[in-house]
Write an enzyme that holds these catalytic residues in place. Structure first.
Site, mmCIF file in Angstrom:
data_model
loop_
_atom_site.group_PDB
_atom_site.id
_atom_site.type_symbol
_atom_site.label_atom_id
_atom_site.label_comp_id
_atom_site.label_asym_id
_atom_site.label_seq_id
_atom_site.Cartn_x
_atom_site.Cartn_y
_atom_site.Cartn_z
ATOM 1 N N GLY A 144 -31.864 20.053 -18.007
ATOM 2 C CA GLY A 144 -30.732 20.959 -17.999
ATOM 3 C C GLY A 144 -30.148 21.128 -16.607
ATOM 4 O O GLY A 144 -30.704 20.650 -15.617
ATOM 5 N N ARG A 145 -29.054 21.834 -16.535
ATOM 6 C CA ARG A 145 -28.368 22.038 -15.257
ATOM 7 C C ARG A 145 -29.144 23.054 -14.425
ATOM 8 O O ARG A 145 -29.276 24.220 -14.809
ATOM 9 C CB ARG A 145 -26.941 22.523 -15.504
ATOM 10 C CG ARG A 145 -26.118 22.721 -14.250
ATOM 11 C CD ARG A 145 -24.677 23.054 -14.623
ATOM 12 N NE ARG A 145 -23.834 23.184 -13.456
ATOM 13 C CZ ARG A 145 -23.497 24.350 -12.892
ATOM 14 N NH1 ARG A 145 -23.953 25.486 -13.419
ATOM 15 N NH2 ARG A 145 -22.709 24.394 -11.839
ATOM 16 N N HIS A 185 -36.455 50.898 -27.023
ATOM 17 C CA HIS A 185 -37.360 50.510 -28.103
ATOM 18 C C HIS A 185 -36.863 50.976 -29.476
ATOM 19 O O HIS A 185 -37.098 50.289 -30.476
ATOM 20 C CB HIS A 185 -38.773 51.020 -27.818
ATOM 21 C CG HIS A 185 -39.509 50.158 -26.846
ATOM 22 N ND1 HIS A 185 -40.214 49.043 -27.236
ATOM 23 C CD2 HIS A 185 -39.633 50.230 -25.489
ATOM 24 C CE1 HIS A 185 -40.748 48.451 -26.171
ATOM 25 N NE2 HIS A 185 -40.406 49.161 -25.098
ATOM 26 N N HIS A 244 -51.468 36.940 -12.659
ATOM 27 C CA HIS A 244 -51.979 36.954 -11.291
ATOM 28 C C HIS A 244 -51.796 38.313 -10.615
ATOM 29 O O HIS A 244 -52.397 38.572 -9.571
ATOM 30 C CB HIS A 244 -51.312 35.854 -10.451
ATOM 31 C CG HIS A 244 -49.842 36.028 -10.262
ATOM 32 N ND1 HIS A 244 -48.929 35.742 -11.252
ATOM 33 C CD2 HIS A 244 -49.114 36.447 -9.194
ATOM 34 C CE1 HIS A 244 -47.714 35.967 -10.806
ATOM 35 N NE2 HIS A 244 -47.788 36.411 -9.555
ATOM 36 N N ASN A 269 -32.288 36.735 -24.748
ATOM 37 C CA ASN A 269 -32.183 35.315 -25.069
ATOM 38 C C ASN A 269 -32.310 35.143 -26.574
ATOM 39 O O ASN A 269 -33.155 35.783 -27.201
ATOM 40 C CB ASN A 269 -33.288 34.523 -24.352
ATOM 41 C CG ASN A 269 -33.409 33.103 -24.862
ATOM 42 O OD1 ASN A 269 -34.333 32.770 -25.594
ATOM 43 N ND2 ASN A 269 -32.456 32.262 -24.479
ATOM 44 N N VAL A 270 -31.460 34.327 -27.163
ATOM 45 C CA VAL A 270 -31.627 33.884 -28.546
ATOM 46 C C VAL A 270 -31.406 32.373 -28.571
ATOM 47 O O VAL A 270 -30.497 31.865 -27.907
ATOM 48 C CB VAL A 270 -30.674 34.598 -29.525
ATOM 49 C CG1 VAL A 270 -31.159 36.006 -29.817
ATOM 50 C CG2 VAL A 270 -29.235 34.642 -29.008
ATOM 51 N N HIS A 282 -32.814 41.486 -19.684
ATOM 52 C CA HIS A 282 -32.801 40.075 -20.075
ATOM 53 C C HIS A 282 -32.675 39.989 -21.582
ATOM 54 O O HIS A 282 -33.244 40.809 -22.316
ATOM 55 C CB HIS A 282 -34.102 39.403 -19.619
ATOM 56 C CG HIS A 282 -34.438 38.131 -20.351
ATOM 57 N ND1 HIS A 282 -35.380 38.091 -21.360
ATOM 58 C CD2 HIS A 282 -33.947 36.878 -20.228
ATOM 59 C CE1 HIS A 282 -35.465 36.847 -21.815
ATOM 60 N NE2 HIS A 282 -34.607 36.102 -21.153
#
Length: 312
Positions: A262-263, A148, A178, A112-113, A110
Site C-alpha cells: 500500500g501507499r 461505550h 511491553h 476502521n471498517v 480511531h
C-alpha cells in the site's frame, strides 16, 4: 448475491462513508477547515483516496483513508489467521480514520471498517472487520460512558452479546504488552466476521461505521473549549508516544498495508504530527495525569459503572 455485486456494494458504502466523515469533521473544525486529497494507484490496479486535514482550529491532524488493494498473495498479517488461504490472491478495501486534536482534553480517536475477499479452489472466502476506540490524554467518566453506550447501540440490533464480545476483543487488541497498558478506554474491535451471512455481516459493519461520529463529536463539543496549559500539551505529546508505539509494533492494519504494498504515506497518516518521549516519566500521585493510567487505562465494564464519578 454474487461476489462481484457484493464487492461493488461494499465499495459504494465505504466511499460514501469517507465523504460523510470528512464533511462532518470539517464542519466540526470550523468554516475554514479543508481536507487535502491525494488519489493514488498501485501497479496491480488497486488504489485509494487519502484525505488529511492539518493544523485546524480543533484538529491538529485528521486523516480519513479509503483504499481498495489487490494482490497475488495474501500478506502474513492476514494469512497467519487463515493458513489455509496462504498464497491465494485477494482483494481488501476499507475506510480508516485517526483524529489527533489540538486540545489535550479532547481525546484522540480511531475508526476502521474493512472487507477482505479471497478465493481458493474456486470458492470465495470473505470477512469483515473493524471497530472504533478512544484514546484520551485526560480521562472523563462521562465521555467514556457516552462512547461505550454508543458502541452498544451500534451492536444491539445484531445480537445481545455482540457489544460485550467486541468490547472484550478491543480490550485485548488495543493493549501494549511491553508497557502492560491499554492504549485507551477501548470501544469495539472485530475481525474475520461473517456470521449470519453477507447481508447481516455487512449491515453490522455499516452500523459500526455509522455510529462513529455520534460517538465522537459530542465529546469533541464538550471538551474543545476547556482551557489548557503548556504542561497539559506536553503531557498530550508524551501520551501520543504510546499511540506511535502501538501503531508501529502491533497494529494489524499498519502491518497489512505495508506488506500488501500500500501507499506508505497513507498508511502512516495515523501517526500524530507532533509527539514526545520522556525517559522514565512518572506523574505526580493523585494528579489527573496519574489517574489516566491508574483508573482509565484498565479493562473495565464501563456500562456497569454508570454512577461512578470522575476519579480524583
Amino acid at each position: 448475491m454474487s461476489q462481484a455485486v457484493a464487492i461493488d456494494e461494499v465499495k459504494t458504502y465505504l466511499t460514501d462513508l469517507q465523504d460523510q466523515l470528512c464533511s462532518e469533521l470539517a464542519d466540526a473544525d470550523g468554516d475554514t477547515a479543508r481536507f487535502h486529497e491525494d488519489l493514488w494507484t498501485q501497479k496491480n490496479g488497486g488504489g485509494g483516496r487519502t484525505r488529511v486535514l492539518r493544523d485546524g482550529q480543533v484538529f491538529e491532524q485528521a486523516g480519513v483513508n479509503f483504499s481498495h488493494v489487490r494482490g497475488k498473495t495474501l500478506p502474513s498479517a492476514a494469512s497467519t489467521r487463515h493458513p489455509e488461504l496462504a498464497g491465494t490472491p485477494f482483494q481488501a478495501m476499507g475506510v480508516s480514520l485517526v483524529v489527533h486534536p489540538q486540545n489535550p482534553f479532547v481525546p484522540t480517536s480511531h475508526m476502521n471498517v474493512r472487507f477482505f475477499c479471497t478465493e481458493t479452489s474456486g470458492k470465495p472466502t470473505w470477512w469483515f472487520g473493524g471497530g472504533f476506540d478512544l484514546t484520551p490524554t485526560y480521562g472523563f467518566v462521562a465521555d467514556t460512558l457516552h462512547w461505550h453506550r454508543t458502541a452498544q447501540t451500534a451492536c444491539a440490533p445484531f445480537g445481545a452479546d455482540l457489544y460485550q464480545r467486541f468490547k472484550h476483543w478491543a480490550d485485548e487488541y488495543f493493549y501494549l504488552k511491553h508497557r502492560d497498558e491499554q492504549r485507551g478506554v477501548g470501544g469495539l474491535f472485530f475481525d474475520d466476521y461473517n456470521e449470519g451471512g453477507f447481508d447481516n455481516a455487512f449491515a453490522l459493519t455499516c452500523s459500526i461505521g455509522d455510529h462513529y461520529l455520534p460517538a465522537y463529536l459530542p465529546i469533541v463539543q464538550e471538551r474543545v473549549t476547556t482551557p489548557f496549559t503548556v504542561e497539559h500539551k506536553d503531557f498530550q505529546l508524551y501520551r501520543r508516544g504510546r499511540y506511535v508505539e502501538f501503531n508501529l509494533v502491533y497494529d494489524r492494519g499498519t502491518l497489512f498495508g505495508l506488506q500488501s504494498g500500500g501507499r506508505t504515506e497513507s498508511i502512516l497518516m495515523s501517526l500524530p504530527p507532533r509527539v514526545a518521549w520522556r525517559y522514565d516519566f512518572k506523574p505526580q500521585p493523585g494528579s489527573p495525569e496519574e489517574s489516566l493510567t491508574r483508573y482509565f487505562l484498565k479493562p473495565r465494564d464501563w456500562l456497569a459503572e454508570e454512577t461512578t464519578p470522575n476519579p480524583a
